[in-house]
Scaffold this motif. Structure first.
Motif, PDB file in Angstrom:
ATOM      1  N   GLN A   1      51.164  48.653  29.661  1.00 36.78           N
ATOM      2  CA  GLN A   1      51.763  47.403  29.215  1.00 36.78           C
ATOM      3  C   GLN A   1      51.120  46.248  29.978  1.00 36.78           C
ATOM      4  N   GLY A   2      50.636  45.278  29.236  1.00 37.60           N
ATOM      5  CA  GLY A   2      50.007  44.118  29.860  1.00 37.60           C
ATOM      6  C   GLY A   2      49.586  43.120  28.812  1.00 37.60           C
ATOM      7  N   ASP A   3      49.373  41.887  29.236  1.00 37.16           N
ATOM      8  CA  ASP A   3      48.997  40.816  28.323  1.00 37.16           C
ATOM      9  C   ASP A   3      47.619  40.301  28.703  1.00 37.16           C
ATOM     10  N   LEU A   4      46.689  40.433  27.783  1.00 36.03           N
ATOM     11  CA  LEU A   4      45.340  39.928  27.999  1.00 36.03           C
ATOM     12  C   LEU A   4      45.166  38.495  27.522  1.00 36.03           C
ATOM     13  N   ARG A   5      46.215  37.931  26.953  1.00 38.49           N
ATOM     14  CA  ARG A   5      46.129  36.583  26.396  1.00 38.49           C
ATOM     15  C   ARG A   5      46.705  35.534  27.346  1.00 38.49           C
ATOM     16  N   VAL A   6      46.830  35.871  28.604  1.00 36.67           N
ATOM     17  CA  VAL A   6      47.358  34.895  29.556  1.00 36.67           C
ATOM     18  C   VAL A   6      46.352  33.765  29.740  1.00 36.67           C
ATOM     19  N   ALA A   7      46.863  32.610  30.123  1.00 36.09           N
ATOM     20  CA  ALA A   7      45.995  31.457  30.319  1.00 36.09           C
ATOM     21  C   ALA A   7      45.050  31.702  31.499  1.00 36.09           C
ATOM     22  N   VAL A   8      43.798  31.331  31.297  1.00 35.06           N
ATOM     23  CA  VAL A   8      42.805  31.512  32.351  1.00 35.06           C
ATOM     24  C   VAL A   8      42.986  30.398  33.384  1.00 35.06           C
ATOM     25  N   PRO A   9      43.228  30.736  34.658  1.00 29.92           N
ATOM     26  CA  PRO A   9      43.430  29.683  35.673  1.00 29.92           C
ATOM     27  C   PRO A   9      42.141  28.931  35.943  1.00 29.92           C
TER      28      PRO A   9
ATOM     29  N   ARG B   1      43.874  46.681  40.785  1.00 28.68           N
ATOM     30  CA  ARG B   1      44.033  45.653  39.749  1.00 28.68           C
ATOM     31  C   ARG B   1      42.868  45.667  38.777  1.00 28.68           C
ATOM     32  N   GLN B   2      41.654  45.746  39.310  1.00 30.43           N
ATOM     33  CA  GLN B   2      40.483  45.767  38.440  1.00 30.43           C
ATOM     34  C   GLN B   2      40.488  47.001  37.540  1.00 30.43           C
ATOM     35  N   ALA B   3      40.814  48.145  38.107  1.00 30.44           N
ATOM     36  CA  ALA B   3      40.854  49.367  37.317  1.00 30.44           C
ATOM     37  C   ALA B   3      41.940  49.295  36.248  1.00 30.44           C
ATOM     38  N   PHE B   4      43.090  48.692  36.597  1.00 28.26           N
ATOM     39  CA  PHE B   4      44.177  48.551  35.621  1.00 28.26           C
ATOM     40  C   PHE B   4      43.734  47.711  34.430  1.00 28.26           C
TER      41      PHE B   4
ATOM     42  N   LEU C   1      40.821  54.727  37.150  1.00 32.11           N
ATOM     43  CA  LEU C   1      42.093  54.240  37.658  1.00 32.11           C
ATOM     44  C   LEU C   1      42.854  55.355  38.369  1.00 32.11           C
ATOM     45  N   ALA C   2      42.857  56.552  37.801  1.00 34.16           N
ATOM     46  CA  ALA C   2      43.560  57.671  38.434  1.00 34.16           C
ATOM     47  C   ALA C   2      42.962  58.013  39.794  1.00 34.16           C
ATOM     48  N   ALA C   3      41.616  57.899  39.899  1.00 34.13           N
ATOM     49  CA  ALA C   3      40.971  58.172  41.187  1.00 34.13           C
ATOM     50  C   ALA C   3      41.303  57.090  42.209  1.00 34.13           C
ATOM     51  N   VAL C   4      41.378  55.831  41.770  1.00 31.90           N
ATOM     52  CA  VAL C   4      41.665  54.731  42.688  1.00 31.90           C
ATOM     53  C   VAL C   4      43.063  54.858  43.277  1.00 31.90           C
ATOM     54  N   ILE C   5      44.036  55.219  42.465  1.00 31.07           N
ATOM     55  CA  ILE C   5      45.417  55.328  42.949  1.00 31.07           C
ATOM     56  C   ILE C   5      45.693  56.678  43.596  1.00 31.07           C
ATOM     57  N   GLY C   6      44.691  57.557  43.608  1.00 33.48           N
ATOM     58  CA  GLY C   6      44.863  58.850  44.255  1.00 33.48           C
ATOM     59  C   GLY C   6      45.683  59.842  43.460  1.00 33.48           C
ATOM     60  N   ARG C   7      45.708  59.684  42.133  1.00 29.29           N
ATOM     61  CA  ARG C   7      46.468  60.605  41.271  1.00 29.29           C
ATOM     62  C   ARG C   7      45.563  61.106  40.145  1.00 29.29           C
TER      63      ARG C   7
END
Length: 323
Positions: free
Chosen positions: A180-188, A93-96, A165-171
């Motif tokens: 694809q992802g949203d960085l503007r999500v509300a901070v919990p 998750r962090q690498a993503f 990220l490629a090293a973490v997932i083993g690829r």
């Protein structure tokens, strides 16, 4: 391997059987058959020891107690597996999100470079019309060069994040692609006390240490009743062919723990139990220490995002529109 140990514990003792024959001179000799097995006596002292130490395992046969110890070791191994799975999931998750942030930074730096190049062209036009000074032209070109350096650094950062990220997932052979992802999500919103309590309750590290404590307590119970001996019962049937007579005998063997009462094993078991309990205290403090660092980063990032949304970004947009 642990499952094999679990299955091997708690089985009934193996029975023993055999025979012997011998001859007296030229006369027919004697023959004997015997069979027997160790028998664990439900000695009252074992129950007293277990009740005295608040543990019911002392009232159970040794095989069952051995299975309990191995079962705790299996639980510890399962908790270790869960810890590794959570670490891999967290690292992924962090690498993503590192790649997602780096990807967004590349887009922003590319846009800033475009704006700087347009501003530099406008400064050249104004200087040609004698509406701007040479200083304005030089300043605009300098900002373009700085934007190019920042754009190149953002591209390098994106490439490094993708490789991580490629090293973490083993690829490691995977080529960079847009994520694809949203960085503007509300901070919990997280509360310190609630988060710390939930961490203590649900952490597989805590569960693993608790399993160690349970195993150590079972080991203590087993060590305290170990000096109480088992009784070996052996039945013998003997036939004397010379007189055509058959005899029988019953042999009972009881060891007496006079000198060796497993003192060393008991002390070692208590020491392991104390060490496991202290390890739980240490782990709780260590989790609190690690959470303190992570919570500080979360609080700082949350305050920064809120300030950007409330003040910095509106002012930046207004400045860009005026330009």
């Amino acid at each position: 391997m642990q499952l094999g140990r679990f299955l091997s514990k708690g089985q009934k003792p193996q029975e023993r059987a055999g025979g012997r024959a011998f001859q007296r001179g030229r006369r027919a000799g004697e023959g004997a058959r015997f069979c027997g097995a160790p028998h664990e006596v439900r000695h009252p002292r074992r129950a007293d020891l277990a009740a005295h130490h608040g543990d019911r395992s002392g009232q159970q046969p040794r095989g069952i107690r051995n299975r309990e110890i191995v079962a705790q070791e299996i639980a510890r191994a399962e908790n270790e597996l869960e810890i590794q799975e959570l670490r891999i999931l967290t690292d992924t998750r962090q690498a993503f999100y590192d790649v997602l942030v780096a990807q967004r930074r590349v887009d922003l730096q590319r846009e800033l470079l475009r704006i700087g190049e347009e501003a530099s062209k406008m400064a050249d036009s104004l200087f040609a019309a004698k509406e701007a000074s040479r200083v304005d032209v030089v300043q605009a070109r300098l900002e373009v060069q700085q934007a190019r350096i920042a754009q190149r650094a953002a591209a390098n950062r994106h490439q490094a994040s993708w490789r991580h990220l490629a090293a973490v997932i083993g690829r490691p052979e995977v080529e960079p692609v847009p994520l694809q992802g949203d960085l503007r999500v509300a901070v919990p919103n997280f509360d310190w006390d609630e988060t710390l309590g939930r961490l203590w309750r649900s952490s597989p590290e805590i569960t693993a240490v608790v399993a160690d404590i349970d195993r150590a307590r079972s080991t203590v119970a087993r060590a305290r009743v170990e000096p109480v001996p088992d009784v070996t019962v052996q039945g013998i049937v003997q036939k004397d062919h010379s007189i055509h007579s058959t005899d029988g005998a019953l042999q009972v063997t009881i060891p007496f723990p006079i000198f060796n009462r497993n003192q060393g094993g008991i002390r070692q078991a208590y020491a392991e139990q104390l060490a496991a309990e202290k390890e739980l205290e240490r782990l709780e403090l260590d989790l609190q220490r690690r959470l303190a660092g992570a919570f500080e980063k979360y609080s700082t990032a949350k305050a920064r995002v809120e300030q950007y949304d409330a003040d910095i970004l509106p002012l930046a947009n207004e400045s860009l529109e005026l330009t």
